[in-house]
Design a protein around this motif. Structure first.
Motif, PDB file in Angstrom:
ATOM      1  N   SER A 139      -7.283  -7.277 -11.366  1.00 41.67           N
ATOM      2  CA  SER A 139      -6.932  -7.155  -9.936  1.00 41.67           C
ATOM      3  C   SER A 139      -6.023  -5.957  -9.670  1.00 41.67           C
ATOM      4  CB  SER A 139      -6.261  -8.439  -9.455  1.00 41.67           C
ATOM      5  OG  SER A 139      -5.019  -8.613 -10.080  1.00 41.67           O
ATOM      6  N   LYS A 140      -5.327  -5.482 -10.682  1.00 39.49           N
ATOM      7  CA  LYS A 140      -4.422  -4.336 -10.548  1.00 39.49           C
ATOM      8  C   LYS A 140      -3.575  -4.440  -9.281  1.00 39.49           C
ATOM      9  CE  LYS A 140      -7.565  -1.340 -13.089  1.00 39.49           C
ATOM     10  NZ  LYS A 140      -8.251  -2.416 -13.730  1.00 39.49           N
ATOM     11  N   PRO A 141      -2.778  -5.529  -9.186  1.00 42.26           N
ATOM     12  CA  PRO A 141      -2.011  -5.755  -7.950  1.00 42.26           C
ATOM     13  C   PRO A 141      -0.931  -4.697  -7.729  1.00 42.26           C
ATOM     14  CG  PRO A 141      -1.294  -7.261  -9.680  1.00 42.26           C
ATOM     15  CD  PRO A 141      -2.493  -6.518 -10.213  1.00 42.26           C
ATOM     16  N   ASN A 142      -0.658  -4.435  -6.479  1.00 35.75           N
ATOM     17  CA  ASN A 142       0.395  -3.497  -6.116  1.00 35.75           C
ATOM     18  C   ASN A 142       1.652  -4.304  -5.819  1.00 35.75           C
ATOM     19  OD1 ASN A 142       1.813  -1.244  -5.405  1.00 35.75           O
ATOM     20  ND2 ASN A 142       0.797  -0.971  -3.413  1.00 35.75           N
ATOM     21  N   PHE A 143       2.598  -4.312  -6.764  1.00 39.18           N
ATOM     22  CA  PHE A 143       3.794  -5.125  -6.618  1.00 39.18           C
ATOM     23  C   PHE A 143       4.842  -4.491  -5.722  1.00 39.18           C
ATOM     24  CE2 PHE A 143       2.023  -6.728 -10.636  1.00 39.18           C
ATOM     25  CZ  PHE A 143       1.987  -8.079 -10.340  1.00 39.18           C
ATOM     26  N   TRP A 144       4.819  -3.176  -5.588  1.00 41.53           N
ATOM     27  CA  TRP A 144       5.762  -2.493  -4.716  1.00 41.53           C
ATOM     28  C   TRP A 144       5.179  -1.202  -4.209  1.00 41.53           C
ATOM     29  CZ3 TRP A 144       7.237  -3.649  -9.803  1.00 41.53           C
ATOM     30  CH2 TRP A 144       7.147  -2.595 -10.721  1.00 41.53           C
TER      31      TRP A 144
END
Length: 144
Positions: A139-144
């Motif tokens: 998913s390669k989430p964007n945490f910030w």
């Protein structure tokens, strides 16, 4: 073409590092029903499964690092930083998760039920951890 080969190697190594963990649970169920005298054969079978998991893990990280290099993702992407932190924090666990059970199996006071509990707990922890890493990678989430 090289990227696709590396991606394939990475996915296969992730499958090899994670898939056999799910074979442990049915083996433990069979071991629980088996006579005490057959416990050692199950211990040996489980050791083979765990070797496959360990060897698969040895290929996941290097192929992943090379893929990141060729993919265009920044080494400072938030999902990668979370991955570095999680891998660093879990490295000791992954290296030693099944060691207490392996040592216990050689103990003169070996109890099949205790061994099964030790392996089952370590297996579920490992599955959750690997699931977290697979989620990060896919998913390669964007945490910030």
């Amino acid at each position: 073409m090289l990227y696709n080969i590396l991606l394939f190697a990475h996915v296969i190594s992730a499958v090899v590092a994670t898939g056999p963990l799910f074979a442990i649970l049915p083996l433990l169920s069979r071991m629980k029903k088996a006579p005490e005298a057959e416990a050692l054969s199950y211990v040996n079978a489980l050791q083979g499964v765990l070797r496959a998991v360990a060897h698969g893990g040895h290929y996941v990280v290097p192929t992943g690092l090379v893929l990141i290099h060729f993919s265009g993702w920044s080494w400072g992407s938030s999902w990668l930083i979370v991955t570095y932190i999680a891998m660093t924090l879990s490295l000791y666990f992954m290296a030693t998760a099944f060691k207490p059970a392996r040592i216990y199996a050689k103990n003169a006071d070996f109890s099949k039920d205790t061994y099964i509990h030790m392996v089952k707990v370590a297996t579920w922890k490992y599955i959750v951890l690997m699931g977290f890493f697979i989620w990060l990678m896919t998913s390669k989430p964007n945490f910030w």
